[in-house]
Write an enzyme that holds these catalytic residues in place. Structure first.
Site, PDB file in Angstrom:
ATOM      1  N   ASP A 128      -6.074   5.790   2.277  1.00  0.00           N
ATOM      2  CA  ASP A 128      -6.141   4.373   1.930  1.00  0.00           C
ATOM      3  C   ASP A 128      -7.569   3.873   2.151  1.00  0.00           C
ATOM      4  O   ASP A 128      -8.288   4.358   3.029  1.00  0.00           O
ATOM      5  CB  ASP A 128      -5.168   3.603   2.840  1.00  0.00           C
ATOM      6  CG  ASP A 128      -4.955   2.173   2.391  1.00  0.00           C
ATOM      7  OD1 ASP A 128      -5.870   1.346   2.608  1.00  0.00           O
ATOM      8  OD2 ASP A 128      -3.889   1.871   1.831  1.00  0.00           O
ATOM      9  N   TRP A 152      -2.754  -7.319  -6.705  1.00  0.00           N
ATOM     10  CA  TRP A 152      -3.075  -6.353  -7.763  1.00  0.00           C
ATOM     11  C   TRP A 152      -1.836  -5.665  -8.312  1.00  0.00           C
ATOM     12  O   TRP A 152      -1.738  -5.415  -9.513  1.00  0.00           O
ATOM     13  CB  TRP A 152      -4.107  -5.342  -7.283  1.00  0.00           C
ATOM     14  CG  TRP A 152      -4.659  -4.527  -8.415  1.00  0.00           C
ATOM     15  CD1 TRP A 152      -4.596  -3.179  -8.582  1.00  0.00           C
ATOM     16  CD2 TRP A 152      -5.348  -5.025  -9.574  1.00  0.00           C
ATOM     17  NE1 TRP A 152      -5.205  -2.797  -9.756  1.00  0.00           N
ATOM     18  CE2 TRP A 152      -5.673  -3.919 -10.391  1.00  0.00           C
ATOM     19  CE3 TRP A 152      -5.723  -6.306 -10.004  1.00  0.00           C
ATOM     20  CZ2 TRP A 152      -6.348  -4.042 -11.603  1.00  0.00           C
ATOM     21  CZ3 TRP A 152      -6.391  -6.433 -11.215  1.00  0.00           C
ATOM     22  CH2 TRP A 152      -6.701  -5.315 -11.998  1.00  0.00           C
ATOM     23  N   ASN A 153      -0.862  -5.359  -7.461  1.00  0.00           N
ATOM     24  CA  ASN A 153       0.373  -4.762  -7.973  1.00  0.00           C
ATOM     25  C   ASN A 153       1.050  -5.704  -8.964  1.00  0.00           C
ATOM     26  O   ASN A 153       1.498  -5.294 -10.042  1.00  0.00           O
ATOM     27  CB  ASN A 153       1.338  -4.440  -6.827  1.00  0.00           C
ATOM     28  CG  ASN A 153       0.874  -3.282  -5.965  1.00  0.00           C
ATOM     29  OD1 ASN A 153      -0.081  -2.586  -6.303  1.00  0.00           O
ATOM     30  ND2 ASN A 153       1.532  -3.082  -4.842  1.00  0.00           N
ATOM     31  N   SER A 154       1.146  -6.988  -8.603  1.00  0.00           N
ATOM     32  CA  SER A 154       1.777  -7.971  -9.493  1.00  0.00           C
ATOM     33  C   SER A 154       0.976  -8.149 -10.777  1.00  0.00           C
ATOM     34  O   SER A 154       1.545  -8.327 -11.861  1.00  0.00           O
ATOM     35  CB  SER A 154       1.917  -9.322  -8.779  1.00  0.00           C
ATOM     36  OG  SER A 154       2.849  -9.235  -7.725  1.00  0.00           O
ATOM     37  N   ALA A 203      -6.017 -12.174   0.908  1.00  0.00           N
ATOM     38  CA  ALA A 203      -6.669 -10.886   0.639  1.00  0.00           C
ATOM     39  C   ALA A 203      -7.700 -11.034  -0.492  1.00  0.00           C
ATOM     40  O   ALA A 203      -8.448 -12.010  -0.525  1.00  0.00           O
ATOM     41  CB  ALA A 203      -5.626  -9.810   0.343  1.00  0.00           C
ATOM     42  N   GLU A 204      -7.735 -10.063  -1.418  1.00  0.00           N
ATOM     43  CA  GLU A 204      -8.758 -10.076  -2.471  1.00  0.00           C
ATOM     44  C   GLU A 204      -8.281 -10.809  -3.717  1.00  0.00           C
ATOM     45  O   GLU A 204      -8.864 -10.678  -4.793  1.00  0.00           O
ATOM     46  CB  GLU A 204      -9.173  -8.629  -2.813  1.00  0.00           C
ATOM     47  CG  GLU A 204      -8.360  -7.904  -3.863  1.00  0.00           C
ATOM     48  CD  GLU A 204      -6.930  -7.566  -3.487  1.00  0.00           C
ATOM     49  OE1 GLU A 204      -6.219  -7.011  -4.343  1.00  0.00           O
ATOM     50  OE2 GLU A 204      -6.510  -7.857  -2.345  1.00  0.00           O
ATOM     51  N   GLN A 205      -7.245 -11.629  -3.589  1.00  0.00           N
ATOM     52  CA  GLN A 205      -6.608 -12.209  -4.774  1.00  0.00           C
ATOM     53  C   GLN A 205      -7.504 -13.184  -5.531  1.00  0.00           C
ATOM     54  O   GLN A 205      -7.380 -13.317  -6.755  1.00  0.00           O
ATOM     55  CB  GLN A 205      -5.291 -12.857  -4.366  1.00  0.00           C
ATOM     56  CG  GLN A 205      -4.259 -11.823  -3.933  1.00  0.00           C
ATOM     57  CD  GLN A 205      -3.072 -12.407  -3.202  1.00  0.00           C
ATOM     58  OE1 GLN A 205      -2.929 -13.626  -3.103  1.00  0.00           O
ATOM     59  NE2 GLN A 205      -2.213 -11.548  -2.674  1.00  0.00           N
ATOM     60  N   HIS A 213       0.831  -1.208   0.000  1.00  0.00           N
ATOM     61  CA  HIS A 213       0.000   0.000   0.000  1.00  0.00           C
ATOM     62  C   HIS A 213       0.864   1.257   0.000  1.00  0.00           C
ATOM     63  O   HIS A 213       0.585   2.211  -0.727  1.00  0.00           O
ATOM     64  CB  HIS A 213      -0.936  -0.009   1.212  1.00  0.00           C
ATOM     65  CG  HIS A 213      -2.060  -0.982   1.095  1.00  0.00           C
ATOM     66  ND1 HIS A 213      -3.383  -0.610   1.067  1.00  0.00           N
ATOM     67  CD2 HIS A 213      -2.068  -2.338   0.987  1.00  0.00           C
ATOM     68  CE1 HIS A 213      -4.149  -1.677   0.949  1.00  0.00           C
ATOM     69  NE2 HIS A 213      -3.367  -2.743   0.907  1.00  0.00           N
ATOM     70  N   GLU A 265       1.746  -5.284 -13.034  1.00  0.00           N
ATOM     71  CA  GLU A 265       3.099  -5.443 -13.577  1.00  0.00           C
ATOM     72  C   GLU A 265       3.109  -6.454 -14.717  1.00  0.00           C
ATOM     73  O   GLU A 265       3.726  -6.220 -15.768  1.00  0.00           O
ATOM     74  CB  GLU A 265       4.057  -5.880 -12.467  1.00  0.00           C
ATOM     75  CG  GLU A 265       4.383  -4.780 -11.467  1.00  0.00           C
ATOM     76  CD  GLU A 265       5.045  -5.276 -10.193  1.00  0.00           C
ATOM     77  OE1 GLU A 265       5.235  -4.463  -9.274  1.00  0.00           O
ATOM     78  OE2 GLU A 265       5.370  -6.491 -10.108  1.00  0.00           O
TER      79      GLU A 265
END
Length: 479
Positions: A127, A370-372, A390-392, A17, A375
């Site tokens: 956030d 989400w970052n990955s 998490a939300e994965q 974050h 990318e």
């Protein structure tokens, strides 16, 4: 009329974050010279003891971004709450920190008002887990508050759904109804319950979601780390929603510089990149499950068997379960490295951004953080989905079922209680990813182009960010 302005960002103390908050701060400063300063309030938490050091490393060359460390609170939530229900832990942590946050913001605002320059604080960027601060700090101090969603627009749709569902069923989600399909706003398809975030099945975490979800409507606006071309359906839904704040698609917000692990040495990076340099284009599958994703020894052995069975080249970043740091080679099947010599490399930490950017990489077995995910899309690398936390699972469902950009490995891995993913399942997904995905690969490459265009002058995210900045100064002029 305010000539220059300051923003105050308040992320939760988590590296993922903090990273995207600071990257967004950098972008805003680069886009508009009137943004004089962005101050990052850094909360102290036993769950992220290195957050301050990490944040300082990201802003070392950014004189317009300041880090304001808050003192540790005397009675943080119990750490075992973080382990069993991290969402509940974070919500309680923010509540306990609210007096400190309010004092810090008040002090910054007062110093600007009493100063000789024309800089004023224009607002708060919070956030998503800090959205109680819209009323408790922003409204109290007459500052516009924007919520920064570090995940995708469909996650916002889920947050819109939770209060409606809670009015009918005032309890956590039930895994025994895992195949029941839910009409979540912003999704094209109904979502089987089992793909929802695991916190919704936990009473304490569910109560935190119920607190968080209605507060999005209190914000001045919502900034989403996604882009219109990736998620046209949810952004269109929110653009027509009455009595809801404007939603700004400002992504992809990425850090294209790798952050080294504290224990990583340059030799590890050099070995990995050197090995990739020797591999044919698009021939290597990369397996990596993020900073918190780990698997136990039996699962490591299933992955190893699958990689032997498929026979493709691979780079595998291993993190095993447990408190003790394990040498990856200690948990591999006996003789494995000898049998895959020349076509496989196993490591602990890997420079993920540099790896995904490398021409040798042809696929990514990912936890779908989400970052990955952003990318992998940025570099045009198709994904096989293995969500961990998490939300994965929601991200995996989005990539596979909503967008057709990924291969399903085990989308409900978390809901299935982390049950063993077999060698055959893994081998099937890796084969599909590396051998049978020409159409998928083409779609991912097209999305990579769309991501770049979104950030160019006149692109969808560039225009949305400009609208956000214009609103900041419009508010500031009336202060």
């Amino acid at each position: 009329m305010v000539k220059e302005t300051e923003l105050i960002f308040i992320p939760v103390p988590s590296t993922g974050h903090i990273l995207v908050h600071i990257e967004f701060a950098k972008r805003l400063i680069n886009l508009d010279h009137r943004i004089h300063t962005i101050t990052i309030l850094n909360l102290s938490s036993p769950s992220s003891p290195h957050a301050s050091v990490f944040a300082r490393s990201l802003i070392a060359s950014q004189p317009k971004i300041r880090l304001h460390d808050l003192p540790p609170i005397q009675d943080p939530p119990p750490f075992d709450l973080y382990q069993r229900a991290p969402e509940a832990y974070i919500v309680k942590l923010i509540k306990k920190n609210t007096p400190l946050i309010k004092d810090a913001v008040s002090s910054i605002v007062a110093s600007r008002r009493g100063g000789s320059d024309s800089v004023q604080v224009a607002g708060l960027v919070l956030d998503l887990f800090c959205n109680s601060l819209v009323k408790d700090v922003g409204n109290e101090l007459n500052l516009p508050s924007y919520i920064y969603l570090t995940c995708n627009a469909r996650y916002l749709g889920m947050m819109k759904y939770i209060p409606d569902r809670h009015r009918k069923i005032a309890s956590e989600f039930d895994l025994s109804s895992g195949d029941e399909e839910l009409p979540v706003p912003g999704f094209i398809n109904a979502i089987p319950t089992k793909f929802m975030p695991p916190g919704l099945f936990n009473k304490e975490a569910y109560e935190a979601y119920v607190e968080l979800a209605p507060r999005f409507a209190d914000a001045k606006g919502i900034l989403v780390n996604s882009f219109t071309e990736l998620e046209p359906h949810p952004f269109d839904y929110f653009s027509h929603l009455e009595k809801f704040p404007p939603v700004y698609p400002v992504g992809p917000i990425l850090s294209l510089k790798d952050r080294a692990s504290p224990n990583e040495e340059a030799v590890d990076r050099d070995q990995i990149v050197g090995w990739l340099d020797d591999q044919p284009e698009s021939s290597v599958v990369f397996l990596c499950f993020g900073s918190r994703g780990s698997v136990d020894e039996p699962q490591v052995k299933e992955i190893a068997r699958a990689l032997e069975l498929v026979g493709c080249r691979f780079l595998w970043s291993i993190r095993t379960s447990g408190d003790v740091e394990t040498n990856p080679n200690d948990v591999l099947p006996e003789g494995f490295m000898g049998r895959v010599a020349g076509r496989g490399l196993v490591c602990g930490w890997a420079p993920q951004v540099e790896v995904l950017a490398h021409k040798a990489i042809g696929g990514f077995v990912s936890h779908c953080g989400w970052n990955s995910t952003l990318e992998s899309l940025w570099f045009g690398v198709p994904v096989a989905t293995w969500p961990m936390y998490a939300e994965q699972q929601l991200n995996a469902f989005t990539l596979v079922k909503e967008l057709g950009l990924a291969v399903d490995l085990r989308m409900d891995y978390v809901s299935s209680r982390g049950g063993l993913v077999t060698c055959d399942e893994i081998a099937r997904a890796v084969r599909s990813l590396m051998d049978g995905g020409d159409e998928k690969r083409k779609k991912v490459k097209e999305m990579a182009d769309a991501a770049r265009k979104a950030l160019m002058d006149g692109g969808s995210s560039s225009l949305a960010t400009a609208r956000f900045i214009a609103e900041l100064f419009e508010d500031g002029s009336s202060c």
